[in-house]
Design a protein around this motif. Structure first.
Motif, PDB file in Angstrom:
ATOM      1  N   GLN A 197       5.923  -0.576   3.182  1.00 10.34           N
ATOM      2  CA  GLN A 197       6.913   0.028   2.293  1.00 10.34           C
ATOM      3  C   GLN A 197       6.192   1.090   1.471  1.00 10.34           C
ATOM      4  OE1 GLN A 197       8.134  -3.423   0.107  1.00 10.34           O
ATOM      5  NE2 GLN A 197       9.133  -4.373   1.856  1.00 10.34           N
ATOM      6  N   ILE A 198       6.713   2.316   1.499  1.00 12.48           N
ATOM      7  CA  ILE A 198       6.016   3.417   0.828  1.00 12.48           C
ATOM      8  C   ILE A 198       6.929   4.095  -0.186  1.00 12.48           C
ATOM      9  CG2 ILE A 198       4.697   5.558   1.171  1.00 12.48           C
ATOM     10  CD1 ILE A 198       4.184   4.497   4.082  1.00 12.48           C
ATOM     11  N   ASP A 199       7.954   4.793   0.287  1.00 11.95           N
ATOM     12  CA  ASP A 199       8.921   5.393  -0.630  1.00 11.95           C
ATOM     13  C   ASP A 199      10.206   5.691   0.140  1.00 11.95           C
ATOM     14  OD1 ASP A 199       8.798   7.956   0.620  1.00 11.95           O
ATOM     15  OD2 ASP A 199       7.190   8.601  -0.693  1.00 11.95           O
ATOM     16  N   ILE A 229       0.407  -6.936  -0.568  1.00 14.14           N
ATOM     17  CA  ILE A 229      -0.800  -6.145  -0.328  1.00 14.14           C
ATOM     18  C   ILE A 229      -0.508  -4.727  -0.811  1.00 14.14           C
ATOM     19  CG2 ILE A 229      -2.360  -5.218   1.424  1.00 14.14           C
ATOM     20  CD1 ILE A 229      -1.433  -7.615   3.209  1.00 14.14           C
ATOM     21  N   ARG A 230      -1.374  -4.189  -1.633  1.00 20.66           N
ATOM     22  CA  ARG A 230      -1.218  -2.816  -2.125  1.00 20.66           C
ATOM     23  C   ARG A 230      -2.471  -2.026  -1.787  1.00 20.66           C
ATOM     24  NH1 ARG A 230       3.075  -2.702  -5.797  1.00 20.66           N
ATOM     25  NH2 ARG A 230       3.752  -4.801  -6.447  1.00 20.66           N
ATOM     26  N   ARG A 231      -2.293  -0.938  -1.082  1.00 16.32           N
ATOM     27  CA  ARG A 231      -3.411  -0.090  -0.684  1.00 16.32           C
ATOM     28  C   ARG A 231      -3.065   1.372  -0.957  1.00 16.32           C
ATOM     29  NH1 ARG A 231      -5.191  -4.226  -0.999  1.00 16.32           N
ATOM     30  NH2 ARG A 231      -6.261  -5.570   0.519  1.00 16.32           N
ATOM     31  N   ARG A 269      -1.167   7.751  -1.094  1.00 21.32           N
ATOM     32  CA  ARG A 269       0.054   7.105  -1.542  1.00 21.32           C
ATOM     33  C   ARG A 269      -0.137   5.590  -1.505  1.00 21.32           C
ATOM     34  NH1 ARG A 269       4.951   9.970  -1.514  1.00 21.32           N
ATOM     35  NH2 ARG A 269       4.724  12.187  -0.985  1.00 21.32           N
ATOM     36  N   GLU A 270       0.595   4.900  -2.372  1.00 18.57           N
ATOM     37  CA  GLU A 270       0.531   3.442  -2.346  1.00 18.57           C
ATOM     38  C   GLU A 270       1.352   2.921  -1.175  1.00 18.57           C
ATOM     39  OE1 GLU A 270       0.612   0.171  -5.722  1.00 18.57           O
ATOM     40  OE2 GLU A 270       2.670   0.641  -5.084  1.00 18.57           O
ATOM     41  N   VAL A 271       0.712   2.113  -0.347  1.00 22.73           N
ATOM     42  CA  VAL A 271       1.366   1.457   0.785  1.00 22.73           C
ATOM     43  C   VAL A 271       1.393  -0.033   0.483  1.00 22.73           C
ATOM     44  CG1 VAL A 271       1.340   1.087   3.274  1.00 22.73           C
ATOM     45  CG2 VAL A 271       0.429   3.216   2.326  1.00 22.73           C
ATOM     46  N   ARG A 272       2.584  -0.624   0.550  1.00 14.39           N
ATOM     47  CA  ARG A 272       2.758  -2.040   0.198  1.00 14.39           C
ATOM     48  C   ARG A 272       3.192  -2.831   1.439  1.00 14.39           C
ATOM     49  NH1 ARG A 272       5.159   1.277  -2.954  1.00 14.39           N
ATOM     50  NH2 ARG A 272       7.232   0.815  -2.093  1.00 14.39           N
ATOM     51  N   PHE A 273       2.631  -4.023   1.565  1.00 19.57           N
ATOM     52  CA  PHE A 273       3.002  -4.927   2.651  1.00 19.57           C
ATOM     53  C   PHE A 273       3.388  -6.274   2.047  1.00 19.57           C
ATOM     54  CE2 PHE A 273      -0.103  -1.991   4.415  1.00 19.57           C
ATOM     55  CZ  PHE A 273       0.423  -1.649   5.660  1.00 19.57           C
ATOM     56  N   PRO A 274       4.588  -6.794   2.316  1.00 23.19           N
ATOM     57  CA  PRO A 274       4.961  -8.122   1.828  1.00 23.19           C
ATOM     58  C   PRO A 274       4.309  -9.214   2.664  1.00 23.19           C
ATOM     59  CG  PRO A 274       6.743  -7.197   3.137  1.00 23.19           C
ATOM     60  CD  PRO A 274       5.673  -6.133   3.060  1.00 23.19           C
ATOM     61  N   VAL A 275       3.691 -10.173   1.994  1.00 20.51           N
ATOM     62  CA  VAL A 275       3.003 -11.279   2.656  1.00 20.51           C
ATOM     63  C   VAL A 275       3.800 -12.566   2.438  1.00 20.51           C
ATOM     64  CG1 VAL A 275       0.875 -12.632   2.781  1.00 20.51           C
ATOM     65  CG2 VAL A 275       0.767 -10.188   2.242  1.00 20.51           C
ATOM     66  N   PHE A 276       4.024 -13.316   3.511  1.00 25.28           N
ATOM     67  CA  PHE A 276       4.672 -14.620   3.429  1.00 25.28           C
ATOM     68  C   PHE A 276       3.668 -15.690   3.848  1.00 25.28           C
ATOM     69  CE2 PHE A 276       5.548 -12.614   7.493  1.00 25.28           C
ATOM     70  CZ  PHE A 276       5.196 -13.578   8.409  1.00 25.28           C
ATOM     71  N   LEU A 277       3.582 -16.759   3.087  1.00 22.88           N
ATOM     72  CA  LEU A 277       2.601 -17.821   3.346  1.00 22.88           C
ATOM     73  C   LEU A 277       3.268 -19.178   3.222  1.00 22.88           C
ATOM     74  CD1 LEU A 277      -1.022 -18.153   2.083  1.00 22.88           C
ATOM     75  CD2 LEU A 277       0.600 -19.969   1.536  1.00 22.88           C
TER      76      LEU A 277
END
Length: 245
Positions: free
Chosen positions: A136-138, A185-187, A232-240
């Motif tokens: 997810q970016i923008d 996750i934020r990169r 740019r900030e790239v976000r990944f949702p993590v499920f555990l």
């Protein structure tokens, strides 16, 4: 059930560009785990998770079916790498305090893996299985990305990819005291870094093998103007999900 290996052919790329996981995830796992003697990271790839676990456990055993992946793995004195399937390992009974599998469970024979977990886990050990969803970016970039994921690359995903999209909801987890947790996750990546991450996908590699061309170049053409030269900030949702064995 045949073993599935979709990552040996691009181990170099995987080692350079695959993402890792946030500290909050490991803090959560450690809060659940009593013993710190021995951990098993299953389907370790290049040892991304194993290298973090080695900071907290006396011994980490990390396994993968791909010798090529393990050749690129992070080396630590207390990590032992072994080539073997998730469902059949050489470990003694009741060995581990913590067992982890990150972004790989959907490739396994699930029932056979869980039987192996019960064999090698100490009584009361923790099993943690997790994965992450799409970037997810923008609002401008995301529709382009999802078109790439669903339309251009969609037909090249293995059918088991659906389990990631579903957050493993349809995969059984027959353990006790089950807990679920979400992380992000934020990169901060430039466009080149993001495009090379896409090239680690098994679906992209399958496309390249079948067509002899790189589909990520389409993304590069679509995004080069809107992304710009900055990060740019790239976000990944993590499920555990985690439970006691």
């Amino acid at each position: 059930m045949a073993t599935i290996d979709l990552f040996s052919g691009h181990a170099d790329l995987y080692a350079q560009y695959r993402i890792d996981y946030p500290p909050e995830l490991y803090d959560f796992l450690l809060s659940l785990t009593g013993g710190r003697q021995q951990a098993w990271d299953c389907a370790t790839g290049n040892g991304q998770v194993a290298s973090v676990l080695s900071l907290y456990f006396a011994q980490v055993d990390a396994t993968d079916i791909s010798p090529q992946q393990l050749e690129k793995a992070v080396q630590k004195p207390n990590i032992t790498y072994t080539v073997c399937p998730a469902e059949q390992t050489p470990f003694p009974d009741q060995s581990f305090d913590l067992i982890t599998v990150a972004q790989a469970l959907h490739w396994f024979d699930i029932d056979a893996f869980h039987r192996e977990v019960r064999r090698v886990a100490k009584s009361g050990a923790v099993l943690a299985e997790w994965g992450y969803g799409n970037a997810q970016i923008d609002p401008v970039i995301d529709p382009v990305f999802y078109h790439f994921y669903e339309v251009i690359i969609g037909p090249y995903w293995d059918s088991k990819r659906k389990h990631v999209d579903q957050g493993y909801a349809s995969i059984p987890f027959p353990f006790d005291k089950v807990v679920h947790q979400n992380f992000t996750i934020r990169r901060n990546w430039d466009l080149d870094r993001f495009l090379n991450y896409l090239r680690t996908w098994s679906s992209v590699q399958k496309y390249i093998r079948q067509h002899g061309s790189d589909p990520v170049l389409w993304m590069a053409d679509q995004l080069k103007t809107v992304w710009g030269t900055s990060e740019r900030e790239v976000r990944f949702p993590v499920f555990l999900r985690a439970g006691r064995v």
